[in-house]
Enzyme design. Structure first.
Site: not given
Lengths: 345, 345
Positions: A61, A240, A278, A280, A283, A309
């Site tokens: 930014d 974002d 999930c 990931c 998980c 996660h």
């Protein structure tokens, strides 16, 4: 885009992000990195990618938002903004040109122009003046950027930012003026400053309709999981947000079944994964009971696993949206989100 | 053994530890886990391994050391020790029998008996009385443990702990008494309580000479990198220490070239890896400059990367030692450590 404020997404390594989560682009904050460790040091270290060992894209930014939200003192003139560092109180100046230079030193793939981010609420008159200044700054930034690139500097894409507070006419006027810059992409800023959510969506709509469909349109600083498809429905391609990482650290986890506030006693002996749907690492390997224990014990690993996660959840939602768009089922997808009791959070 | 006080080595996942670092055993603290989340919950969750998703071995201490170092109030009787939780001030009791039960609930691979860890310095008389109580407790713990195992409970190995403060005669007397228990392994405790280092080594020597060579001998709570071969030279097979992880978080990194205090300005623009001879993820991917930036910015990722390296350094030293012993060059290895300017730290 996950947010890596200080050249790190809090708790996650480049490998966690790029290989495990498949993150292709992340955001870093010019204000923070300009103050510490400094853009000259980052240039000397081979640029931001090499400094943080990041193999994929980086968007930075302009620092404008942080100047307005973090700096105790700031003075805006036509030339730019003078502000005090929140770290040591030293005075610094950002101009449309200097923030381009700082981001070129970072070697960012996408650079943002300096903009003025007015508080909410603000009068139409003040918002109009501020928006016009943002447009002038965007022109100056683009001129400077083209000169720098023309001198042989390599650079990424420079995105101007639509402002105009919560006034649709100003948003539209700003978007029309910025389109003349023929930029590689366009951002819609000044959101998530305390306004009600329907207003944010209305502002995005007012701008996105005017911005070219062939260029990425980026809504800055949004949103909650259930809001992501709403923005996409209004033409947004990029977003974002610190929510997935910040909320993770604060104990708020986003799952396909809704929010999990991990400190709740009901998770004390809950052997299930955080989100059974999930894939990931968190998980796959750990139970809610263990995550709750780590949270209660204030363990670092909690932040690491929780952030992992929540970012995966956001990326999964964006993947679902892309899939729905490609397969022509996005309208149904959006209806499902509307009718879900807690949204897709 | 890395220390995983609250069922986590701070900042590292089970995968980081088991797969990346090759950790085969870690230590968890009975005192902490008994208080939070509680041994009954851990039993209900399928034991400590499953709770923390840990595929390798776990050693749990008896809680004795923490009772003596963390609890504001404690009262020792022949039956055990009454103490106040450092979390909420509640009163709890540990007996030789109850700490075995707690560790059986954890499903630990190696359990430790409740011992009394006297302060330093202490009179010979007090140390002798305390040591005799520790021996009586060890007998009770072993009797109870055999009864529990006889009842069909599955259990790991139970190690008694040699005490005796800084008196070699008491250490030897304690070791002789404990050998009668014919335990699967033996620990030497009551070290790192403020005594000078040569005294710790002398106490280990006094005990290790008597403990059977065919059983693991475990020096508890040691040591600095240069001290590891010293303990091994005195017959020690196992050690645990919070130093690699705690010092990592505090900015002290151990490398093959000596200690790196990462906050120092000289590392500001240091593009080299932390330890050019180290193959860990941190040293493979990141520069000292980036690590320093993360440390100065108080970023979570700093703790993650630093801990990862320091634990690897300790494991590498232990690998070097094993290799030197097998190849018959351990005496030379030890001489090198002695003559190094900062030791092998």
């Amino acid at each position: 885009m996950p947010v890596g404020t200080q050249a790190t997404v809090k708790g996650l390594s480049a490998r966690d992000l790029a290989e495990d989560l498949g993150v292709r682009i992340l955001l870093a904050n010019t204000y923070h990195l300009y103050l510490r460790p400094g853009h000259e040091l980052i240039r000397q270290m081979g640029g931001l990618h090499r400094f943080m060992s990041w193999p994929n894209a980086v968007l930075t930014d302009s620092g404008g938002y942080q100047v307005f939200s973090l700096s105790g003192l700031r003075k805006i003139t036509e030339q730019g903004v003078v502000f005090r560092s929140h770290l040591d109180g030293d005075l610094h100046t950002f101009t449309p040109e200097s923030t381009v230079d700082v981001q070129l030193a970072f070697g960012s793939d996408i650079l943002m122009v300096l903009d003025e981010c007015p508080e909410y609420p603000v009068s139409h008159e003040h918002a109009r003046e501020s928006m016009h200044r943002t447009v002038r700054w965007a022109r100056q930034a683009h001129e400077h950027y083209r000169r720098r690139i023309g001198e042989g500097g390599s650079g990424g894409a420079l995105f101007p930012i639509v402002q105009g507070s919560m006034f649709p006419d100003l948003r539209a006027e700003c978007a029309r003026a910025l389109v003349e810059l023929d930029a590689d992409g366009y951002a819609i800023g000044g959101l998530s400053v305390g306004e009600p959510r329907p207003l944010s969506l209305e502002m995005v709509e007012a701008a996105a309709d005017i911005l070219p469909r062939s260029r990425p349109r980026y809504a800055m600083g949004v949103g909650m999981p259930a809001e992501l498809p709403e923005y996409v429905a209004r033409g947004v391609d990029m977003m974002d947000c610190v929510l997935p990482s910040r909320n993770a650290r604060n104990g708020c986890l986003f799952t396909s079944e809704g929010r999990v506030i991990i400190k709740h006693t009901r998770y004390r002996d809950d052997q299930r994964p955080l989100d059974p749907r999930c894939g990931c690492y968190t998980c796959t390997e750990y139970s809610r009971a263990y995550l709750r224990h780590l949270f209660q014990a204030k363990e670092i690993l909690y932040a690491v696993l929780a952030t992992r996660h929540n970012i995966r959840r956001y990326l999964d939602i964006m993947r679902e949206i892309r899939h729905a768009i490609i397969s022509g089922t996005f309208p149904e997808y959006l209806r499902c989100v509307h009718s879900a009791p807690n949204g897709a959070e």
